[in-house]
Design a protein around this motif. Structure first.
Motif, PDB file in Angstrom:
ATOM      1  N   SER A 145      63.723   9.152  19.160  1.00 25.12           N
ATOM      2  CA  SER A 145      64.030  10.700  19.046  1.00 25.12           C
ATOM      3  C   SER A 145      62.522  11.683  18.784  1.00 25.12           C
ATOM      4  N   GLN A 146      62.660  12.619  19.466  1.00 28.77           N
ATOM      5  CA  GLN A 146      62.043  13.762  18.603  1.00 28.77           C
ATOM      6  C   GLN A 146      62.994  15.100  18.316  1.00 28.77           C
ATOM      7  N   GLY A 147      64.081  14.742  18.178  1.00 30.07           N
ATOM      8  CA  GLY A 147      65.023  15.640  17.424  1.00 30.07           C
ATOM      9  C   GLY A 147      66.606  15.225  17.844  1.00 30.07           C
ATOM     10  N   PHE A 148      67.572  15.793  16.431  1.00 34.18           N
ATOM     11  CA  PHE A 148      69.073  15.626  17.074  1.00 34.18           C
ATOM     12  C   PHE A 148      69.338  16.848  16.767  1.00 34.18           C
ATOM     13  N   VAL A 149      70.684  16.509  17.690  1.00 34.03           N
ATOM     14  CA  VAL A 149      71.176  17.650  17.557  1.00 34.03           C
ATOM     15  C   VAL A 149      72.907  16.965  17.264  1.00 34.03           C
ATOM     16  N   VAL A 150      73.785  17.036  16.244  1.00 37.72           N
ATOM     17  CA  VAL A 150      74.846  17.127  15.807  1.00 37.72           C
ATOM     18  C   VAL A 150      76.510  17.871  15.521  1.00 37.72           C
ATOM     19  N   LEU A 151      76.988  17.319  17.215  1.00 41.19           N
ATOM     20  CA  LEU A 151      78.343  17.907  17.051  1.00 41.19           C
ATOM     21  C   LEU A 151      79.326  17.464  15.903  1.00 41.19           C
ATOM     22  N   PRO A 152      79.903  17.947  16.048  1.00 40.73           N
ATOM     23  CA  PRO A 152      81.763  17.919  15.227  1.00 40.73           C
ATOM     24  C   PRO A 152      81.568  16.444  14.435  1.00 40.73           C
ATOM     25  N   PHE A 196      72.137  13.498   6.895  1.00 34.35           N
ATOM     26  CA  PHE A 196      71.842  13.092   5.879  1.00 34.35           C
ATOM     27  C   PHE A 196      70.625  12.541   6.134  1.00 34.35           C
ATOM     28  N   GLU A 197      70.713  11.704   6.804  1.00 32.67           N
ATOM     29  CA  GLU A 197      69.674  10.188   6.475  1.00 32.67           C
ATOM     30  C   GLU A 197      68.001  11.402   7.590  1.00 32.67           C
ATOM     31  N   ALA A 198      68.310  12.177   8.816  1.00 29.18           N
ATOM     32  CA  ALA A 198      67.247  12.895   9.006  1.00 29.18           C
ATOM     33  C   ALA A 198      66.303  14.005   7.938  1.00 29.18           C
ATOM     34  N   LEU A 199      67.440  14.523   7.511  1.00 32.06           N
ATOM     35  CA  LEU A 199      67.196  15.472   6.314  1.00 32.06           C
ATOM     36  C   LEU A 199      66.273  14.762   5.095  1.00 32.06           C
ATOM     37  N   THR A 200      66.398  14.063   4.840  1.00 35.45           N
ATOM     38  CA  THR A 200      66.032  13.568   3.887  1.00 35.45           C
ATOM     39  C   THR A 200      64.792  13.419   4.467  1.00 35.45           C
ATOM     40  N   LEU A 201      64.652  12.191   5.930  1.00 36.14           N
ATOM     41  CA  LEU A 201      63.085  12.101   6.357  1.00 36.14           C
ATOM     42  C   LEU A 201      62.071  13.234   6.297  1.00 36.14           C
ATOM     43  N   VAL A 202      63.147  13.949   6.814  1.00 32.60           N
ATOM     44  CA  VAL A 202      61.938  15.393   6.937  1.00 32.60           C
ATOM     45  C   VAL A 202      61.849  16.124   5.653  1.00 32.60           C
ATOM     46  N   LYS A 253      58.800  12.141   5.781  1.00 32.05           N
ATOM     47  CA  LYS A 253      59.149  10.746   6.256  1.00 32.05           C
ATOM     48  C   LYS A 253      58.233  11.700   7.697  1.00 32.05           C
ATOM     49  N   ILE A 254      59.037  11.928   8.276  1.00 33.96           N
ATOM     50  CA  ILE A 254      59.202  12.411   9.505  1.00 33.96           C
ATOM     51  C   ILE A 254      58.219  13.525   9.558  1.00 33.96           C
ATOM     52  N   THR A 255      57.783  14.281  10.540  1.00 31.40           N
ATOM     53  CA  THR A 255      57.700  15.703  10.933  1.00 31.40           C
ATOM     54  C   THR A 255      57.880  16.607  11.451  1.00 31.40           C
ATOM     55  N   GLN A 256      58.038  17.573  11.871  1.00 29.02           N
ATOM     56  CA  GLN A 256      58.202  17.816  13.577  1.00 29.02           C
ATOM     57  C   GLN A 256      59.485  17.665  14.477  1.00 29.02           C
ATOM     58  N   PHE A 257      60.014  17.428  13.634  1.00 28.99           N
ATOM     59  CA  PHE A 257      61.572  17.163  13.515  1.00 28.99           C
ATOM     60  C   PHE A 257      62.923  18.177  13.987  1.00 28.99           C
ATOM     61  N   PRO A 258      63.641  18.626  14.848  1.00 28.78           N
ATOM     62  CA  PRO A 258      64.473  19.839  14.828  1.00 28.78           C
ATOM     63  C   PRO A 258      65.698  19.071  14.734  1.00 28.78           C
ATOM     64  N   ILE A 259      66.612  19.339  14.153  1.00 25.42           N
ATOM     65  CA  ILE A 259      67.634  19.195  13.609  1.00 25.42           C
ATOM     66  C   ILE A 259      68.773  20.570  13.802  1.00 25.42           C
ATOM     67  N   VAL A 260      70.135  19.829  14.937  1.00 24.17           N
ATOM     68  CA  VAL A 260      70.574  21.298  15.393  1.00 24.17           C
ATOM     69  C   VAL A 260      72.168  20.747  15.068  1.00 24.17           C
ATOM     70  N   LEU A 261      72.445  21.833  14.118  1.00 19.04           N
ATOM     71  CA  LEU A 261      74.161  21.445  13.829  1.00 19.04           C
ATOM     72  C   LEU A 261      74.800  22.469  15.177  1.00 19.04           C
ATOM     73  N   PHE A 262      75.728  21.753  15.513  1.00 14.12           N
ATOM     74  CA  PHE A 262      76.642  22.880  16.461  1.00 14.12           C
ATOM     75  C   PHE A 262      77.982  22.719  16.163  1.00 14.12           C
ATOM     76  N   GLY A 263      78.034  24.146  16.111  1.00 12.63           N
ATOM     77  CA  GLY A 263      79.406  24.325  16.153  1.00 12.63           C
ATOM     78  C   GLY A 263      79.113  25.162  14.207  1.00 12.63           C
TER      79      GLY A 263
END
Length: 252
Positions: A167-174, A184-190, A194-204
């Protein structure tokens, strides 16, 4: 006159090397690996031992790498399996899956019902690549019908690696505990690079606002994280903005 061992049997060695494994004293085995493999009368409990599990884990990595190696750029969408079909959240998931495909991404989910099914449905209806990475659970759900490429994993950690690697990024729905785990796994890696240029979007904003307030007012306020850690993710209520954010940060 012969002494010692009248039957000519050899005593077990004090030291035994089995490949990279060293055994001494009472841990020396009296049979060989080939002997145990070829003995049809041997007990079958070895298939539940840790060395055998390692082979199963290895096979899951191989199957995952083989199935996903040629996947186009993808975004993983997470969310609750309990999201009702007739809810606004489900419709949001459909729109999000469609929007990601139109932006040039494949869509990867956990393959289950609810929000995951919604994102897969949107991707499928937009004629994009719809992927489901399922997990073996006591309450078996199976992969939803909108998954085009599906894998079922025994081990959570293998599945998690596939989400991040392909994946090139995560979108997190409720969502619930599983969604929070992936987030939180992804947030920790960023955070740990451990991973770079990895967008994380929380929807809502209504759903995630309390979590963001807690991170700022408690975790960061007590010095357990830094202010800059809040920049690791974005929060939005707009599907188009969510797609634009992951597209921009993923370099699309």
């Amino acid at each position: 006159m012969a002494t010692g061992n009248p039957e000519g049997k050899k005593s077990p060695p004090e030291e035994q090397r089995l490949g990279p494994v060293l055994r001494r004293r009472s841990q020396v085995q009296t049979t060989t690996t080939d002997q145990r493999l070829l003995d049809g009368r041997a007990p079958s409990d070895w298939v539940h031992t840790d060395p055998w599990r390692v082979l199963r884990i290895q096979s899951e990595f191989i199957e995952g790498f083989g199935a996903l190696a040629e996947l186009p750029p993808a975004i993983s969408v997470f969310g609750s399996a309990r999201t009702p079909l007739d809810s606004p959240e489900y419709e949001t998931g459909v729109r999000l899956g469609r929007g990601l495909v139109e932006a040039g991404f494949a869509v990867v989910t956990g393959g289950g019902p609810g929000a995951m099914e919604a994102a897969n449905k949107g991707a499928c209806e937009a004629e994009g690549v719809s992927v489901g990475l399922g997990i073996e659970l006591p309450f078996e759900q199976g992969l939803n019908s909108y998954v085009d490429i599906g894998l079922n994993f025994r081990y959570f950690f293998v599945r998690k690696l596939m989400f991040v690697k392909y994946s090139q990024g995560f979108v997190v729905l409720p969502g619930g505990l599983g969604t929070l785990d992936e987030l939180f796994e992804a947030l920790t890696l960023v955070q740990t690079q451990k991973i770079t240029q990895f967008p994380i979007v929380l929807f809502g904003t209504g759903y995630w606002g309390g979590l963001v307030d807690w991170l700022h007012g408690t975790v960061i306020a007590q010095g357990k994280a830094a202010d800059k850690d809040l920049l690791l993710f974005h929060v939005t209520d707009d599907v188009d903005e969510a797609v634009a954010l992951v597209s921009k940060e993923a370099g699309r």
